[in-house]
Scaffold this motif. Structure first.
Motif: not given
Length: 138
Positions: A83-84, A80-81, A87-88, A22
């Motif tokens: 996109e994460i 998906a990886f 976003a971070q 995160n």
């Protein structure tokens, strides 16, 4: 496979893993006699690119004048990886651009003054004097 381009890392491909937490990306790669581990905060990543070739997907990360390339990725949901990670990166940039309260903000100054008084750094007289001074400037 993972290749790191910098003066301290070898430019030869080796098996490794990239972990998105995160707060940062972690790159881990085995060496003949040990391993390399690098932690990159999302705020330091300037851009990334991804694609797919004959041998699998690839992702390139660019951060602080360095780059890291993962290639021949054949396992996992690469989109998906990415996109994460994007976003971070956006969240880290938004947090970095938030303006802190001005140094002369009366509310902030009163809060700091209260903490100093509560912790015993300021006497009651000093606290009241400074508080009156701050309130007079409003």
């Amino acid at each position: 496979m993972y290749t790191r381009s910098s003066s301290t890392w070898a430019r030869t491909p080796r098996e490794g893993i990239c972990i998105a937490t995160n707060q940062r990306l972690l790159f881990y790669a085995k060496k003949l006699t040990g391993f390399d581990l690098e932690s990159v905060p999302y705020g330091n990543i300037s851009s990334l690119e991804m694609g797919k070739g004959f041998m699998g997907h690839y992702i390139n990360f660019f951060a602080s004048g360095n780059s890291a390339k993962m290639k021949w990725i054949q396992v996992g949901d690469v989109s998906a990886f990415v996109e994460i990670v994007k976003a971070q990166m956006e969240a880290a940039k938004a947090a970095a651009t938030q303006d802190p309260p001005p140094a002369d903000d009366p509310v902030s100054l009163l809060e700091q003054l209260g903490k100093l008084h509560t912790s015993g750094v300021l006497t009651d007289t000093e606290f009241e004097s400074k508080k009156d001074e701050i309130l007079a400037r409003m």
